[in-house]
Each structure stands twice: as C-alpha cells, then as structure tokens.
Design a protein around this motif. Structure first.
Motif, PDB file in Angstrom:
ATOM      1  N   LEU A 138      -5.507  -5.816   8.264  1.00 52.78           N
ATOM      2  CA  LEU A 138      -4.705  -6.361   9.355  1.00 52.78           C
ATOM      3  C   LEU A 138      -5.467  -7.440  10.113  1.00 52.78           C
ATOM      4  O   LEU A 138      -4.920  -8.503  10.409  1.00 52.78           O
ATOM      5  N   LYS A 139      -6.720  -7.184  10.388  1.00 49.20           N
ATOM      6  CA  LYS A 139      -7.543  -8.171  11.093  1.00 49.20           C
ATOM      7  C   LYS A 139      -7.598  -9.485  10.311  1.00 49.20           C
ATOM      8  O   LYS A 139      -7.428 -10.558  10.877  1.00 49.20           O
ATOM      9  N   ARG A 140      -7.782  -9.383   9.017  1.00 50.28           N
ATOM     10  CA  ARG A 140      -7.887 -10.573   8.165  1.00 50.28           C
ATOM     11  C   ARG A 140      -6.543 -11.293   8.030  1.00 50.28           C
ATOM     12  O   ARG A 140      -6.452 -12.504   8.223  1.00 50.28           O
ATOM     13  N   ARG A 141      -5.484 -10.528   7.719  1.00 48.33           N
ATOM     14  CA  ARG A 141      -4.195 -11.146   7.406  1.00 48.33           C
ATOM     15  C   ARG A 141      -3.416 -11.610   8.631  1.00 48.33           C
ATOM     16  O   ARG A 141      -2.753 -12.642   8.577  1.00 48.33           O
ATOM     17  N   ALA A 142      -3.460 -10.848   9.704  1.00 46.87           N
ATOM     18  CA  ALA A 142      -2.620 -11.165  10.859  1.00 46.87           C
ATOM     19  C   ALA A 142      -3.366 -11.846  11.996  1.00 46.87           C
ATOM     20  O   ALA A 142      -2.754 -12.504  12.825  1.00 46.87           O
ATOM     21  N   PHE A 143      -4.697 -11.689  12.030  1.00 51.26           N
ATOM     22  CA  PHE A 143      -5.454 -12.183  13.174  1.00 51.26           C
ATOM     23  C   PHE A 143      -6.608 -13.098  12.770  1.00 51.26           C
ATOM     24  O   PHE A 143      -7.541 -13.312  13.554  1.00 51.26           O
ATOM     25  N   ASP A 144      -6.558 -13.619  11.559  1.00 53.87           N
ATOM     26  CA  ASP A 144      -7.597 -14.540  11.058  1.00 53.87           C
ATOM     27  C   ASP A 144      -9.007 -14.008  11.270  1.00 53.87           C
ATOM     28  O   ASP A 144      -9.928 -14.756  11.580  1.00 53.87           O
ATOM     29  N   ALA A 154       2.714 -11.962  11.518  1.00 51.09           N
ATOM     30  CA  ALA A 154       3.159 -10.571  11.480  1.00 51.09           C
ATOM     31  C   ALA A 154       3.036  -9.999  10.068  1.00 51.09           C
ATOM     32  O   ALA A 154       3.341 -10.675   9.090  1.00 51.09           O
ATOM     33  N   VAL A 155       2.584  -8.771   9.985  1.00 53.21           N
ATOM     34  CA  VAL A 155       2.478  -8.028   8.732  1.00 53.21           C
ATOM     35  C   VAL A 155       3.016  -6.620   9.045  1.00 53.21           C
ATOM     36  O   VAL A 155       2.248  -5.692   9.268  1.00 53.21           O
ATOM     37  N   PRO A 156       4.361  -6.487   9.129  1.00 53.93           N
ATOM     38  CA  PRO A 156       4.973  -5.272   9.680  1.00 53.93           C
ATOM     39  C   PRO A 156       4.517  -3.948   9.071  1.00 53.93           C
ATOM     40  O   PRO A 156       4.242  -3.005   9.817  1.00 53.93           O
ATOM     41  N   ALA A 157       4.449  -3.846   7.764  1.00 55.06           N
ATOM     42  CA  ALA A 157       4.068  -2.566   7.149  1.00 55.06           C
ATOM     43  C   ALA A 157       2.637  -2.189   7.512  1.00 55.06           C
ATOM     44  O   ALA A 157       2.357  -1.040   7.876  1.00 55.06           O
ATOM     45  N   THR A 158       1.733  -3.137   7.432  1.00 51.29           N
ATOM     46  CA  THR A 158       0.335  -2.872   7.763  1.00 51.29           C
ATOM     47  C   THR A 158       0.180  -2.580   9.249  1.00 51.29           C
ATOM     48  O   THR A 158      -0.584  -1.697   9.637  1.00 51.29           O
ATOM     49  N   GLU A 159       0.925  -3.294  10.081  1.00 51.67           N
ATOM     50  CA  GLU A 159       0.886  -3.041  11.523  1.00 51.67           C
ATOM     51  C   GLU A 159       1.315  -1.605  11.828  1.00 51.67           C
ATOM     52  O   GLU A 159       0.663  -0.903  12.607  1.00 51.67           O
ATOM     53  N   ALA A 160       2.410  -1.174  11.231  1.00 53.32           N
ATOM     54  CA  ALA A 160       2.922   0.180  11.480  1.00 53.32           C
ATOM     55  C   ALA A 160       1.924   1.241  11.030  1.00 53.32           C
ATOM     56  O   ALA A 160       1.690   2.228  11.746  1.00 53.32           O
ATOM     57  N   LEU A 161       1.336   1.051   9.868  1.00 56.66           N
ATOM     58  CA  LEU A 161       0.352   2.016   9.374  1.00 56.66           C
ATOM     59  C   LEU A 161      -0.886   2.041  10.263  1.00 56.66           C
ATOM     60  O   LEU A 161      -1.428   3.115  10.562  1.00 56.66           O
TER      61      LEU A 161
END
Length: 66
Positions: free
Chosen positions: A41-47, A6-13
């Motif tokens: 987001l793709k890189r950090r949260a979803f490899d 989870a990367v909440p701030a990036t997800e929300a944006l």
C-alpha cells in the motif's frame, strides 16, 4: 508533491489489519501478512511515503471509531 492513488482492496485489507492490531489479536503469520500489505500500500498508493500513509490511516481509524 505526491498524488495519492486509490487501491481499494489493499486499503481495506490494511485497515482490517489495523483494527485487529488495535485489539492485539494478530498472530505471527498475520503480522507478516499485514507487513506485506503495508509495504504494498505504501508503495502503490503513497509513492513510498510513510507519513502520507500514516496520515491517511489515522483519518480512517478516527472515521471508523476504533
């Protein structure tokens, strides 16, 4: 198997970008910013897995009703 982080701030944006894009309210600079958010987001949260990010985003879109 990929474990989602989870990367909440990036997800929300990113979801805000999706909402605005669905309304066709993004200008060129906003499109570029959303593209950068998408890649981060793709890189950090979803490899780097597009399909996982797409599935997650689709679920969020349905849950939020837009």
């Amino acid at each position: 198997m990929t474990t989602r982080r989870a990367v909440p701030a990036t997800e929300a944006l990113y979801l805000a970008c999706e909402r605005e894009a669905a309304k066709s309210d993004l200008d060129t600079s906003e499109i570029m910013q959303c593209s950068v958010l998408y890649e981060e987001l793709k890189r950090r949260a979803f490899d780097g897995n597009f399909k996982l990010l797409k599935t997650w985003a689709d679920i969020q879109i349905v849950a939020e009703g837009y």
